[in-house]
Scaffold this active site. Structure first.
Site, PDB file in Angstrom:
ATOM      1  N   ASP A  38      46.753  31.201  39.865  1.00  0.00           N
ATOM      2  CA  ASP A  38      47.081  32.515  39.308  1.00  0.00           C
ATOM      3  C   ASP A  38      48.335  33.101  39.951  1.00  0.00           C
ATOM      4  O   ASP A  38      48.797  32.622  40.977  1.00  0.00           O
ATOM      5  CB  ASP A  38      45.930  33.491  39.581  1.00  0.00           C
ATOM      6  N   LYS A  60      50.440  35.235  34.349  1.00  0.00           N
ATOM      7  CA  LYS A  60      50.626  36.546  34.925  1.00  0.00           C
ATOM      8  C   LYS A  60      50.004  37.547  33.984  1.00  0.00           C
ATOM      9  O   LYS A  60      50.126  37.419  32.779  1.00  0.00           O
ATOM     10  CB  LYS A  60      52.136  36.782  34.951  1.00  0.00           C
ATOM     11  N   MET A 173      43.241  46.965  41.943  1.00  0.00           N
ATOM     12  CA  MET A 173      43.905  47.225  40.650  1.00  0.00           C
ATOM     13  C   MET A 173      44.008  48.724  40.363  1.00  0.00           C
ATOM     14  O   MET A 173      43.817  49.148  39.218  1.00  0.00           O
ATOM     15  CB  MET A 173      43.128  46.523  39.506  1.00  0.00           C
TER      16      MET A 173
HETATM   17  N1  SAH Z   1      39.968  38.155  43.851  1.00  0.00           N
HETATM   18  C1  SAH Z   1      40.951  39.022  44.475  1.00  0.00           C
HETATM   19  C2  SAH Z   1      41.168  40.296  43.705  1.00  0.00           C
HETATM   20  C3  SAH Z   1      41.769  40.106  42.328  1.00  0.00           C
HETATM   21  S1  SAH Z   1      42.056  41.641  41.510  1.00  0.00           S
HETATM   22  C4  SAH Z   1      40.509  39.325  45.913  1.00  0.00           C
HETATM   23  O1  SAH Z   1      39.389  39.008  46.296  1.00  0.00           O
HETATM   24  O2  SAH Z   1      41.305  39.869  46.659  1.00  0.00           O
HETATM   25  C5  SAH Z   1      43.741  41.933  41.904  1.00  0.00           C
HETATM   26  C6  SAH Z   1      43.875  43.106  42.849  1.00  0.00           C
HETATM   27  O3  SAH Z   1      43.635  42.697  44.192  1.00  0.00           O
HETATM   28  C7  SAH Z   1      45.265  43.704  42.898  1.00  0.00           C
HETATM   29  O4  SAH Z   1      45.480  44.589  41.834  1.00  0.00           O
HETATM   30  C8  SAH Z   1      45.215  44.424  44.230  1.00  0.00           C
HETATM   31  O5  SAH Z   1      44.496  45.633  44.108  1.00  0.00           O
HETATM   32  C9  SAH Z   1      44.401  43.498  45.066  1.00  0.00           C
HETATM   33  N2  SAH Z   1      45.226  42.601  45.921  1.00  0.00           N
HETATM   34  C10 SAH Z   1      45.130  41.270  46.003  1.00  0.00           C
HETATM   35  N3  SAH Z   1      45.999  40.765  46.916  1.00  0.00           N
HETATM   36  C11 SAH Z   1      46.644  41.845  47.425  1.00  0.00           C
HETATM   37  C12 SAH Z   1      47.660  41.996  48.412  1.00  0.00           C
HETATM   38  N4  SAH Z   1      48.169  40.956  49.078  1.00  0.00           N
HETATM   39  N5  SAH Z   1      48.089  43.247  48.695  1.00  0.00           N
HETATM   40  C13 SAH Z   1      47.599  44.312  48.051  1.00  0.00           C
HETATM   41  N6  SAH Z   1      46.638  44.228  47.105  1.00  0.00           N
HETATM   42  C14 SAH Z   1      46.155  43.008  46.805  1.00  0.00           C
END
Ligand code: SAH
Length: 257
Positions: A38, A60, A173
């Protein structure tokens, strides 16, 4: 008939810094035939993939070339059907706002073997690199993970549960909906000076942390020009950032996304 030994490994890639991959994730990346990944997966993580392995970008969000969820599901079934060792790589942890469950349901329905490898979810990885403990005996005894992707603009979240005292709310998000989230929290009784942080690109070189209050945060975030992915943390623990921030992206040997 030859048994089909194809298998799908649903692997969490962590929030960005490749050092946060699990050993199991690294081992699987090194021996995979094909990786389906992803947009949240940072390039530093893909460095572990051998050149011979096929890489398929699953797209994306908000991009016309995105593979739809059903297309990804059938792609995984097809690749495993060809006898391949497939790594389905997702940002953070695949079981937290990652649609991992949906992909596994399709695999299960088609009798495809699978395994799940947890990853460091954004809530824990990003808060660590921002120096914001999600719980602290003086400030928060409970922590909620919610999605800020508001359907039809609003009213989707259980606001009364989000404004309780002595807890931390982590919003995934939540960038686009931030003004509405702040407005609703105050409308449901949260103090307008309740601390809030928005962290962009947590754990990689472009990390930015903006802190403020429910009242002034939408304005501050707009001024800072923050871009997705951003994680929002709301609660008294955010005050600790000033004292505990340790990660200096400029000086650290960390990867870019
Ligand atoms: N499965 C992922 C989440 C996916 S949803 C997890 O467990 O982290 C996607 C959201 O994750 C983004 O919109 C943001 O809110 C958050 N996110 C993921 N990586 C991030 C990062 N490095 N910095 C800030 N927010 C992050």
């Amino acid at each position: 008939m030859k048994p089909n030994l194809g298998k799908v490994y649903l692997v969490g890639a962590g929030p960005g810094d490749p050092e946060l991959l699990t050993l199991r994730a690294v081992r699987l990346l090194q021996k995979a035939d094909v990786i389906v990944y992803d947009n949240l997966v940072s390039p530093g993580v893909l460095d572990f993939v051998p050149p011979a392995a096929e890489r398929i970008y699953a797209g994306k969000r908000r991009n016309e070339h995105t593979l739809r969820q059903e297309q990804i599901n059938s792609l995984l079934v097809k690749l495993a059907g060809e006898g391949k060792q497939v790594v389905r790589l997702k940002g953070g942890d695949p079981f937290i706002f990652g649609r991992g469950g949906e992909e596994l349901q399709t695999l299960a329905a088609h009798g495809v073997a699978f395994e799940v490898v947890p990853g460091v979810t954004a809530a824990s990885g990003v808060s660590s690199y921002a120096g914001i403990p999600l719980t602290h005996r003086d400030y928060a005894q409970c922590c909620l993970f919610v999605t800020g992707h508001l359907k039809d603009g609003t009213a989707d979240l259980d606001w009364p549960s989000l404004v309780r005292l002595n807890q931390t709310v982590v919003i995934y998000m939540g960038l686009g909906g931030l003004p509405e989230i702040c407005r609703q929290m105050m409308a449901h009784g949260a103090a307008s000076n309740l601390p809030i942080a928005v962290v962009q690109d947590g754990s990689i070189v472009t990390q930015k942390v903006v802190t403020g209050t429910l009242a002034d945060m939408p304005e501050k975030v707009a001024q800072a020009g923050l871009k997705s992915p951003c994680l929002t943390i709301i609660g008294e623990v955010v005050k600790l950032h000033e004292e505990l921030a340790w990660f200096n992206p400029v000086q650290s040997e960390v990867a870019a996304r």
